[in-house]
Design a protein around this motif. Structure first.
Motif, PDB file in Angstrom:
ATOM      1  N   LEU A 176       0.830  -1.225   0.000  1.00 28.35           N
ATOM      2  CA  LEU A 176       0.000   0.000   0.000  1.00 28.35           C
ATOM      3  C   LEU A 176       0.848   1.252   0.000  1.00 28.35           C
ATOM      4  O   LEU A 176       0.645   2.178  -0.793  1.00 28.35           O
ATOM      5  CB  LEU A 176      -0.914  -0.006   1.216  1.00 28.35           C
ATOM      6  N   SER A 177       1.746   1.237   0.907  1.00 27.49           N
ATOM      7  CA  SER A 177       2.577   2.454   0.990  1.00 27.49           C
ATOM      8  C   SER A 177       3.403   2.686  -0.283  1.00 27.49           C
ATOM      9  O   SER A 177       3.575   3.814  -0.745  1.00 27.49           O
ATOM     10  CB  SER A 177       3.504   2.387   2.203  1.00 27.49           C
ATOM     11  N   LEU A 178       3.855   1.604  -0.821  1.00 27.16           N
ATOM     12  CA  LEU A 178       4.619   1.737  -2.057  1.00 27.16           C
ATOM     13  C   LEU A 178       3.770   2.330  -3.166  1.00 27.16           C
ATOM     14  O   LEU A 178       4.204   3.162  -3.972  1.00 27.16           O
ATOM     15  CB  LEU A 178       5.175   0.384  -2.481  1.00 27.16           C
ATOM     16  N   GLU A 179       2.530   1.840  -3.143  1.00 28.74           N
ATOM     17  CA  GLU A 179       1.621   2.384  -4.152  1.00 28.74           C
ATOM     18  C   GLU A 179       1.472   3.903  -4.023  1.00 28.74           C
ATOM     19  O   GLU A 179       1.473   4.634  -5.004  1.00 28.74           O
ATOM     20  CB  GLU A 179       0.264   1.707  -3.976  1.00 28.74           C
ATOM     21  N   LYS A 180       1.328   4.324  -2.792  1.00 28.76           N
ATOM     22  CA  LYS A 180       1.200   5.786  -2.546  1.00 28.76           C
ATOM     23  C   LYS A 180       2.411   6.548  -3.084  1.00 28.76           C
ATOM     24  O   LYS A 180       2.300   7.597  -3.721  1.00 28.76           O
ATOM     25  CB  LYS A 180       1.094   6.050  -1.047  1.00 28.76           C
ATOM     26  N   MET A 181       3.524   6.053  -2.854  1.00 25.71           N
ATOM     27  CA  MET A 181       4.762   6.692  -3.297  1.00 25.71           C
ATOM     28  C   MET A 181       4.812   6.799  -4.808  1.00 25.71           C
ATOM     29  O   MET A 181       5.218   7.824  -5.373  1.00 25.71           O
ATOM     30  CB  MET A 181       5.984   5.913  -2.796  1.00 25.71           C
ATOM     31  N   LEU A 182       4.336   5.748  -5.382  1.00 24.43           N
ATOM     32  CA  LEU A 182       4.309   5.747  -6.842  1.00 24.43           C
ATOM     33  C   LEU A 182       3.421   6.862  -7.345  1.00 24.43           C
ATOM     34  O   LEU A 182       3.739   7.594  -8.275  1.00 24.43           O
ATOM     35  CB  LEU A 182       3.826   4.365  -7.332  1.00 24.43           C
ATOM     36  N   GLU A 183       2.304   6.952  -6.697  1.00 25.28           N
ATOM     37  CA  GLU A 183       1.349   7.997  -7.093  1.00 25.28           C
ATOM     38  C   GLU A 183       1.984   9.392  -6.993  1.00 25.28           C
ATOM     39  O   GLU A 183       1.871  10.216  -7.899  1.00 25.28           O
ATOM     40  CB  GLU A 183       0.119   7.924  -6.184  1.00 25.28           C
ATOM     41  N   ALA A 184       2.619   9.628  -5.866  1.00 26.99           N
ATOM     42  CA  ALA A 184       3.264  10.946  -5.685  1.00 26.99           C
ATOM     43  C   ALA A 184       4.282  11.218  -6.781  1.00 26.99           C
ATOM     44  O   ALA A 184       4.353  12.321  -7.333  1.00 26.99           O
ATOM     45  CB  ALA A 184       3.943  11.003  -4.312  1.00 26.99           C
ATOM     46  N   SER A 185       4.974  10.179  -7.081  1.00 25.85           N
ATOM     47  CA  SER A 185       6.005  10.342  -8.115  1.00 25.85           C
ATOM     48  C   SER A 185       5.388  10.696  -9.445  1.00 25.85           C
ATOM     49  O   SER A 185       5.858  11.593 -10.165  1.00 25.85           O
ATOM     50  CB  SER A 185       6.810   9.046  -8.173  1.00 25.85           C
ATOM     51  N   THR A 186       4.328  10.012  -9.747  1.00 28.57           N
ATOM     52  CA  THR A 186       3.643  10.295 -10.996  1.00 28.57           C
ATOM     53  C   THR A 186       3.170  11.740 -11.016  1.00 28.57           C
ATOM     54  O   THR A 186       3.308  12.449 -12.030  1.00 28.57           O
ATOM     55  CB  THR A 186       2.427   9.349 -11.160  1.00 28.57           C
TER      56      THR A 186
END
Lengths: 918, 154
Positions: A176-186
């Protein structure tokens, strides 16, 4: 306002601070109607001035202008400028973009650094669990993931996982947290792209050069208009044939089509047009820009002065294609300048006048100083000197032996020499200070020459022959300043004699034609006209040579001969003495009279001094006149042909001078002073008042020195008196003064209605002396009155006794008999009235009782009480001051016979005496 | 100074005399004096005027002393002094001095002390003016005589 703000915004956007703009930025003209607002930079207030530019005023050949711009240097340089400017701007934009890029790069680096940190953190976090790999595959996978993850640029936050490690929940959470990070990066990526787009867009807006150039041009134009809109300037361009291709004129009086394609001459008429055209042509030919001021005088715009600047215009092939021309109206300035120039000129003139004035003042001061010197001289040197000379002269009339007389003569001549020296100096300063005035008198040149020679001969102590030679054509009577001419002649002659030891010295006179140097000679005539000679007389130039056979003058000494205090050599000065002033004075005098003095000389053979002077010829028929004016010598020797005689010679008379019994002619030459027969009279004048005043003695002495002329002339006269009727023969040098003094005294006499001048009085006195001298008593207490009365009596030939008051008078009358008593009325002790009464009572009674009663001390009187004259009535004349207390009635009442009102005058006294003494 | 100056000086003298006559400082009597001067007494005018000044000085001094004395009443003496002054002034032709003296004298005859003081003042003033003028005149005269004495040795 809006417009301005827009402009400002634009400016801001453009942000061209680096650019060195040709035009100030706060000027712009973007609006189509060319209206723009400008804040005045140094205005007095914040008010914005509405400036109006009327583009229509510009006349321009629009077709030709771009042409011009393209083909000429000036035009291309303008374009080059604009291009350059654009390039600058582009450069700037590029730089800005680069900067942007730099910032982005920096941001990226930052991001990378952050990620690295995160990964490191993560590594640390995962250290423990990773150390325990359970599943090889899984651990392998994990490791790969990890590596992959490291490659990625994301992952910043530390992932907080609460669940136990390696549980399902754990993994879930981690995912989950990784997913969030990905989103921010995008999200970040997207934003970056957006920004990039944006910057691209701005770049696009900057990139249009044409637009910018247009704007710049507009601004340039606007600025030009702003500057030029009110300037009194005409600008134009003319082609090779000086036809207008383009003209800008703020105040056009002509339309465009009237001007374009035409030349100045075709357009205007009047003054200055041609000149300007020529000027332009000249510039065109020379190829050099220049300025000139030209005043136009045209029908079109009247009289105006333009400062015109013209420069040649070249095309790119460096060929002249025309001229640029700029004119500015400077009429007012020119006028001002002219005014200034005039003022300056006036100033200069005034200054010149001032300096002239100062010069005059200076001269005046000099003159004053000269006068001062004269006065000082006279007081300091003359007075004692005249004392010395006077005494010596008196001495010379006494009995002296030969040696004494010689010594005395030396003494006198030395005194005269000092006097001469003083005169010389004074003369010189007079001539130099310009105060010397010439006098025009009639004189006979022959006589002058003769007299000068005679005088010189009289004092001659050498074996020299003196001769005078006067040409026949020299007029008998001429007009000039005889005193000065005589002075010159005397000076030259004495000089000649001084330097001549044998042979002869002479004067030659002849008439010459007008010399060249005197062609414009007005000086002399002026001088003579001043002297009142306005009769029409012909003038004549007479050349006078004074020659000698003396030692001569070396050639090298000639130049300084006429300089002051200079003698031919120091040796001469010692040998011959003299002041060295003589020739300088002569020269100055001659020049003052409009003549010229020159010298020629040969060493050991002699010198000749020549002076040429103009004279006026006087009619010689008025002989009666000149008798007065001319010197005694003529009168002494009244030869009939004397006035026309042309040759004189004086042989040496050595020896005769020192002896009294010399030949007659020698006697004549002797100075008068040697023959003064009556020194007693002189002495009398000198010691006239030996009374108390020692302080006056000097003054008395001085006056005596001055007075001695008179008795000499008078006493000298009787010897030769029979020879001439009017005793007017006087030495010419004394002529003026004796004339003036006698004139003065005669004036006084005439005012006085004294019927007889002194001579009569003297004769009267002589007559009196033959008869019995009457005895007169003057009763007067006032010293002054006594003195005056005494003097009057003396003139009338009487003497008298003096009583100071009534008592003294009675005493005197008692002791001696008188023919007349002059009685002052008002006296101390016993006044005149009382005294008269007492005297009358004595006459009646024969005794002095009344007097005794009145308190007069009679002791002395009593003895001689019986007088012989007691029966005769003694005439008593009162002298009254005509006051109330001294009325005539009272005088008569008191027994007086007559009265003289005070102040007593010679006339009254004389009449009175006449009445009572005959 | 060259014989030319004589005329100028004579003119100056005449001018001065004329002005003195115009002002009434002098009158014809002065010309009498001048006329009395001859070769036997060449300095007659000068001598007379000098004596006049000497005498007048004494008289004026005496007058001042008399008038300055507070308990003074000897108007007769003043009158005598003034008579002297009037007499000699009229003798030399000093008209103005004489006139103011006469006024002074009438004040003294009236025993008018303030009048006398004023009179003295005026007389002194006139006297000094005359003296200055005479001084100038004599100086000019002296210069003229000097100028007249200039001779060229011939």
């Amino acid at each position: 306002m809006v417009c301005e703000m827009e402009t400002d915004q634009q400016m801001e956007e453009m942000d061209v601070e680096v650019l060195s703009s040709m035009w100030p930025e706060d000027v712009g003209g973007t609006e189509p109607d060319n209206q723009f607002n400008v804040e005045k930079p140094a205005g007095d207030s914040d008010t914005l001035k509405e400036v109006d530019i009327a583009e229509k005023r510009t006349m321009a050949d629009l077709k030709r202008l771009p042409d011009l711009l393209n083909t000429t240097d000036q035009g291309s340089s303008q374009l080059t400028n604009l291009v350059k400017q654009w390039e600058y701007m582009q450069d700037h934009a590029v730089r800005l973009l680069r900067e942007e890029l730099k910032i982005l790069t920096k941001q990226r680096e930052e991001a990378e650094a952050k990620e690295l940190k995160i990964i490191e953190e993560h590594n640390f976090e995962t250290e423990e669990p990773e150390n325990v790999p359970v599943l090889d595959e899984s651990s392998d996978l994990f490791r790969r993931f990890k590596e992959k993850k490291r490659d990625k640029l994301v992952g910043r936050k530390r992932i907080e996982i609460d669940e136990e490690f390696d549980t399902v929940a754990y993994w879930k959470q981690k995912a989950l947290s990784l997913e969030k990070m990905l989103e921010a990066s995008t999200e970040r990526e997207r934003r970056l792209i957006e920004k990039l787009n944006e910057s691209l867009k701005t770049m696009e807006s900057h990139s249009a050069p044409v637009e910018e150039l247009t704007q710049n041009l507009k601004r340039a134009e606007g600025f030009l208009h702003f500057i030029l809109q009110n300037a009194p300037i005409v600008m134009g361009h003319q082609d090779k044939d000086l036809r207008y291709l383009f003209i800008y004129n703020k105040f056009p009086t002509l339309r465009e089509h009237d001007i374009l394609g035409k030349t100045d001459v075709e357009i205007f008429h009047g003054g200055g047009v041609k000149e300007s055209e020529d000027f332009k042509r000249e510039v065109l030919e020379k190829g050099k820009a220049s300025k000139r001021e030209i005043t136009f005088e045209t029908d079109l715009f009247g009289s105006k002065t333009f400062l015109i600047y013209v420069e040649p215009v070249y095309n790119k092939a460096r060929e002249k294609i025309g001229i640029n021309y700029m004119g500015m109206e400077v009429t007012d300035q020119v006028r001002k300048r002219e005014k200034m120039a005039k003022l300056r000129e006036d100033n200069a003139v005034r200054k010149a006048m001032e300096s002239e004035l100062t010069k005059t003042i200076h001269i005046t001061e000099e003159t004053m100083r000269a006068k001062q010197m004269l006065a000082t001289m006279s007081h300091e040197i003359r007075s004692p000197l005249s004392g010395v000379v006077g005494m010596a002269e008196i001495l010379s009339t006494t009995k002296l032996d030969k040696e004494q007389r010689q010594l005395l003569n030396v003494m006198i001549s030395s005194g005269d020499l000092v006097l001469q020296l003083i005169n010389d100096i004074l003369d010189l300063s007079k001539v130099e200070s310009g105060v010397m005035k010439l006098e025009a008198t009639k004189f006979r040149p022959r006589e002058v020459v003769k007299h000068v020679l005679q005088t010189a001969a009289a004092s001659l102590k050498k074996e020299l022959t003196l001769e005078g030679n006067i040409a026949d054509e020299v007029p008998i009577l001429v007009i000039g300043d005889v005193l000065r001419i005589r002075q010159i002649l005397t000076n030259l002659i004495s000089n000649a004699i001084k330097f001549t030891h044998q042979g002869k010295v002479g004067i030659k006179l002849k008439v010459i034609p007008e010399p060249s140097f005197a062609s414009g000679l007005e000086l002399n005539t002026d001088a003579e006209e001043q002297n009142g000679l306005t009769e029409t007389e012909t003038s004549v130039w007479i050349r006078c040579d004074v020659y000698d056979t003396g030692i001569g003058i070396p050639e090298n000494a000639l130049p300084c001969l006429f300089k002051k205090y200079m003698q031919a050599s120091a040796d001469h000065a010692r040998k011959y003495g003299g002041t060295g002033l003589g020739l300088a004075i002569c020269k100055q005098l001659v020049e003052l009279m409009g003549g010229q003095l020159t010298v020629t000389s040969q060493v050991n053979l002699g010198s000749t001094f020549t002076f040429i002077l103009p004279y006026k010829v006087a009619a010689s028929n008025d002989h009666s006149d000149d008798q007065d004016e001319f010197s005694d010598m003529v009168d002494h020797q009244p030869e009939p042909d004397d006035s026309t005689e042309g040759y004189f010679q004086f042989k040496p008379l050595l020896g005769s001078i020192y002896s009294n019994g010399g030949p007659v002619i020698g006697n004549n030459f002797l100075p008068h002073k040697a023959m003064l027969p009556s020194p007693v009279k002189l002495m009398n004048g000198f010691v006239a008042d030996p009374s108390d005043n020692t302080g006056q003695s000097e003054a008395v002495q001085v006056e005596n020195g001055g007075y001695k002329d008179e008795p000499r002339l008078e006493t000298h006269r009787p010897e030769t008196a029979h020879q001439y009727e009017n005793g007017n023969g006087r030495c010419p040098s004394k002529e003026s003064e004796s004339c003036s003094s006698s004139q003065a005294s005669s004036e006084m006499e005439s005012e006085f209605t004294v019927s007889s001048p002194r001579e009569d009085v003297q004769t009267e006195a002589e007559v009196k002396e033959t008869s019995k001298q009457p005895k007169i008593l003057l009763v007067e207490d006032n010293k002054i009155n006594i003195m005056v009365a005494k003097s009057m009596m003396k003139q009338l030939g009487y003497t008298f006794d003096i009583a100071n008051n009534g008592v003294e008078a009675i005493t005197a009358i008692n002791s001696s008999s008188y023919d007349l008593v002059l009685m002052d009325v008002c006296m101390p002790v016993l006044d005149g009235l009382k005294a008269t009464r007492l005297i009358r009572s004595y006459e009646e009674s024969g005794n002095w009782d009344a007097a005794v009663e009145a308190g007069v001390d009679i002791k002395v009187l009593e003895n001689k009480q019986m007088s012989v004259r007691s029966t005769n009535r003694l005439p008593i004349i009162a002298m009254t001051a005509n006051t109330l207390s001294e009325s005539s009635e009272e005088c008569y009442a008191n027994g007086m016979d007559s009265f003289i009102s005070k102040p007593v005058t010679l006339q009254k006294l004389k009449e009175c005496l006449k009445q009572y003494l005959h | 100074m060259l014989g030319l100056g004589v005329d100028r000086l004579q003119a100056d003298i005449n001018r001065l005399l004329t002005s003195l006559f115009h002002q009434g400082v002098l009158d014809e009597q002065f010309l009498q004096l001048q006329q009395l001067q001859d070769e036997t007494s060449p300095t007659f005018v000068y001598d007379v005027i000098n004596i006049y000044f000497d005498e007048s000085e004494k008289l004026l001094r005496s007058l001042r002393l008399l008038l300055m004395d507070r308990e003074f009443s000897d108007y007769k003496k003043i009158g005598l002094h003034l008579n002297q002054l009037v007499g000699s002034s009229s003798s030399i032709g000093a008209r103005r001095v004489r006139n103011v003296c006469v006024a002074f004298r009438s004040a003294s005859e009236l025993n008018n002390r303030p009048g006398c003081l004023r009179g003295l003042e005026v007389v002194e003033h006139e006297y000094h003016y005359l003296k200055n003028m005479m001084h100038e005149l004599f100086q000019l005269e002296q210069q003229r005589l000097l100028a007249a004495g200039v001779r060229y040795p011939m």
